[in-house]
Design a protein around this motif. Structure first.
Motif, PDB file in Angstrom:
ATOM      1  N   ALA A   1      -0.456  10.682   6.643  1.00  0.00           N
ATOM      2  CA  ALA A   1      -0.828  10.442   5.243  1.00  0.00           C
ATOM      3  C   ALA A   1      -2.235  10.951   4.955  1.00  0.00           C
ATOM      4  CB  ALA A   1      -0.745   8.953   4.929  1.00  0.00           C
ATOM      5  N   ALA A   2      -2.378  11.578   3.809  1.00  0.00           N
ATOM      6  CA  ALA A   2      -3.692  12.044   3.358  1.00  0.00           C
ATOM      7  C   ALA A   2      -4.506  10.834   2.895  1.00  0.00           C
ATOM      8  CB  ALA A   2      -3.515  13.027   2.205  1.00  0.00           C
ATOM      9  N   PRO A   3      -5.826  10.939   2.923  1.00  0.00           N
ATOM     10  CA  PRO A   3      -6.662   9.808   2.489  1.00  0.00           C
ATOM     11  C   PRO A   3      -6.302   9.296   1.086  1.00  0.00           C
ATOM     12  CG  PRO A   3      -8.020  11.473   3.539  1.00  0.00           C
ATOM     13  CD  PRO A   3      -6.640  12.047   3.422  1.00  0.00           C
ATOM     14  N   GLN A   4      -5.967  10.191   0.182  1.00  0.00           N
ATOM     15  CA  GLN A   4      -5.592   9.781  -1.170  1.00  0.00           C
ATOM     16  C   GLN A   4      -4.296   8.966  -1.153  1.00  0.00           C
ATOM     17  OE1 GLN A   4      -6.190  12.915  -0.240  1.00  0.00           O
ATOM     18  NE2 GLN A   4      -7.937  13.652  -1.424  1.00  0.00           N
ATOM     19  N   ASP A   5      -3.382   9.348  -0.289  1.00  0.00           N
ATOM     20  CA  ASP A   5      -2.119   8.618  -0.163  1.00  0.00           C
ATOM     21  C   ASP A   5      -2.357   7.225   0.412  1.00  0.00           C
ATOM     22  OD1 ASP A   5      -0.673  10.778  -1.171  1.00  0.00           O
ATOM     23  OD2 ASP A   5      -0.353  11.620   0.836  1.00  0.00           O
ATOM     24  N   VAL A   6      -3.251   7.128   1.389  1.00  0.00           N
ATOM     25  CA  VAL A   6      -3.593   5.829   1.978  1.00  0.00           C
ATOM     26  C   VAL A   6      -4.212   4.935   0.913  1.00  0.00           C
ATOM     27  CG1 VAL A   6      -5.024   4.634   3.682  1.00  0.00           C
ATOM     28  CG2 VAL A   6      -3.869   6.760   4.303  1.00  0.00           C
ATOM     29  N   ALA A   7      -5.139   5.475   0.144  1.00  0.00           N
ATOM     30  CA  ALA A   7      -5.786   4.702  -0.919  1.00  0.00           C
ATOM     31  C   ALA A   7      -4.765   4.211  -1.936  1.00  0.00           C
ATOM     32  CB  ALA A   7      -6.861   5.541  -1.598  1.00  0.00           C
ATOM     33  N   ARG A   8      -3.840   5.087  -2.299  1.00  0.00           N
ATOM     34  CA  ARG A   8      -2.802   4.722  -3.269  1.00  0.00           C
ATOM     35  C   ARG A   8      -1.891   3.631  -2.704  1.00  0.00           C
ATOM     36  NH1 ARG A   8      -2.453   9.197  -5.383  1.00  0.00           N
ATOM     37  NH2 ARG A   8      -1.341  10.271  -3.734  1.00  0.00           N
ATOM     38  N   LEU A   9      -1.473   3.775  -1.450  1.00  0.00           N
ATOM     39  CA  LEU A   9      -0.634   2.759  -0.805  1.00  0.00           C
ATOM     40  C   LEU A   9      -1.336   1.402  -0.777  1.00  0.00           C
ATOM     41  CD1 LEU A   9       0.816   4.678   2.275  1.00  0.00           C
ATOM     42  CD2 LEU A   9       2.159   3.573   0.481  1.00  0.00           C
ATOM     43  N   LEU A  10      -2.605   1.415  -0.402  1.00  0.00           N
ATOM     44  CA  LEU A  10      -3.371   0.163  -0.340  1.00  0.00           C
ATOM     45  C   LEU A  10      -3.509  -0.477  -1.721  1.00  0.00           C
ATOM     46  CD1 LEU A  10      -6.184   1.093   2.206  1.00  0.00           C
ATOM     47  CD2 LEU A  10      -4.206  -0.397   2.586  1.00  0.00           C
ATOM     48  N   ALA A  11      -3.818   0.338  -2.715  1.00  0.00           N
ATOM     49  CA  ALA A  11      -3.986  -0.201  -4.068  1.00  0.00           C
ATOM     50  C   ALA A  11      -2.690  -0.813  -4.586  1.00  0.00           C
ATOM     51  CB  ALA A  11      -4.476   0.893  -5.005  1.00  0.00           C
TER      52      ALA A  11
ATOM     53  N   LEU B   1      -1.161 -11.718   2.432  1.00  0.00           N
ATOM     54  CA  LEU B   1      -1.214 -10.287   2.133  1.00  0.00           C
ATOM     55  C   LEU B   1       0.010  -9.583   2.709  1.00  0.00           C
ATOM     56  CD1 LEU B   1      -4.971  -9.405   2.703  1.00  0.00           C
ATOM     57  CD2 LEU B   1      -3.773  -9.793   0.544  1.00  0.00           C
ATOM     58  N   PRO B   2       0.505  -8.594   1.988  1.00  0.00           N
ATOM     59  CA  PRO B   2       1.678  -7.871   2.473  1.00  0.00           C
ATOM     60  C   PRO B   2       1.315  -6.997   3.673  1.00  0.00           C
ATOM     61  CG  PRO B   2       0.811  -6.827   0.498  1.00  0.00           C
ATOM     62  CD  PRO B   2       0.018  -8.085   0.705  1.00  0.00           C
ATOM     63  N   HIS B   3       2.301  -6.732   4.483  1.00  0.00           N
ATOM     64  CA  HIS B   3       2.114  -5.798   5.597  1.00  0.00           C
ATOM     65  C   HIS B   3       2.294  -4.395   5.042  1.00  0.00           C
ATOM     66  CE1 HIS B   3       2.011  -8.964   8.583  1.00  0.00           C
ATOM     67  NE2 HIS B   3       2.970  -9.549   7.894  1.00  0.00           N
ATOM     68  N   ILE B   4       1.416  -3.517   5.447  1.00  0.00           N
ATOM     69  CA  ILE B   4       1.432  -2.165   4.906  1.00  0.00           C
ATOM     70  C   ILE B   4       1.658  -1.174   6.038  1.00  0.00           C
ATOM     71  CG2 ILE B   4       0.093  -0.435   3.639  1.00  0.00           C
ATOM     72  CD1 ILE B   4      -1.592  -2.829   2.590  1.00  0.00           C
ATOM     73  N   ARG B   5       2.595  -0.275   5.829  1.00  0.00           N
ATOM     74  CA  ARG B   5       2.838   0.792   6.797  1.00  0.00           C
ATOM     75  C   ARG B   5       2.346   2.100   6.204  1.00  0.00           C
ATOM     76  NH1 ARG B   5       8.364  -0.601   9.946  1.00  0.00           N
ATOM     77  NH2 ARG B   5       7.841  -2.783  10.220  1.00  0.00           N
ATOM     78  N   VAL B   6       1.486   2.739   6.941  1.00  0.00           N
ATOM     79  CA  VAL B   6       0.919   4.009   6.493  1.00  0.00           C
ATOM     80  C   VAL B   6       1.399   5.095   7.446  1.00  0.00           C
ATOM     81  CG1 VAL B   6      -1.219   5.289   6.084  1.00  0.00           C
ATOM     82  CG2 VAL B   6      -1.120   2.833   5.583  1.00  0.00           C
ATOM     83  N   PRO B   7       2.036   6.114   6.909  1.00  0.00           N
ATOM     84  CA  PRO B   7       2.475   7.215   7.772  1.00  0.00           C
ATOM     85  C   PRO B   7       1.266   7.848   8.471  1.00  0.00           C
ATOM     86  CG  PRO B   7       3.425   7.411   5.570  1.00  0.00           C
ATOM     87  CD  PRO B   7       2.413   6.311   5.509  1.00  0.00           C
ATOM     88  N   ALA B   8       1.465   8.258   9.704  1.00  0.00           N
ATOM     89  CA  ALA B   8       0.380   8.824  10.498  1.00  0.00           C
ATOM     90  C   ALA B   8      -0.190  10.085   9.866  1.00  0.00           C
ATOM     91  CB  ALA B   8       0.872   9.123  11.913  1.00  0.00           C
TER      92      ALA B   8
END
Length: 122
Positions: A58-68, A49-56
């Motif tokens: 980030a809105a929940p929708q942005d996190v969901a989009r990044l993960l998807a 699985l790729p490593h994912i960086r989520v900005p601190a």
């Protein structure tokens, strides 16, 4: 990871799991056998699985989009690899093939992947 690399890694993980299970069974270590699946799954996920960086911020929708976006293709390819391996093993079993072991079926599959038989579009 490229598709062929993922397929080969799936095959390697299944082969390694067989070897570990045989060793555990030979030693009669029932507790070791129950620890096998989590170890193999953790190893697979860490490697594939790729490593994912989520900005601190980030809105929940942005996190969901990044993960998807990050996980979708990786999970699809992993599931495809396991499906291919399972189908190959199941076909050998259903055909009554007693002349080959599951390890040999996986080895043949790995050689086919290496030769490009399962590249995208083929």
């Amino acid at each position: 990871m490229e598709r062929a690399e993922v397929l080969k890694r799936v095959i390697a993980i299944l082969t390694e799991a067989q070897e570990i299970r045989r060793a555990v069974e030979d030693e009669g270590d029932v507790e070791g056998a129950s620890d096998l699946a989590p170890r193999v799954v953790t190893q697979m996920l860490n490697e594939m699985l790729p490593h994912i960086r989520v900005p601190a911020d980030a809105a929940p929708q942005d996190v969901a989009r990044l993960l998807a976006v990050a996980l979708g293709p990786a999970l699809h390819t992993m599931i495809s690899g396991f499906t291919l391996a399972f189908t190959s093993l199941a076909m050998a079993h259903d055909e009554g093939r007693t002349d080959v072991s599951s390890a040999e079926v996986l080895q043949t599959l790995a050689l086919q992947v290496e030769a490009g038989r399962f590249d995208e579009g083929t």
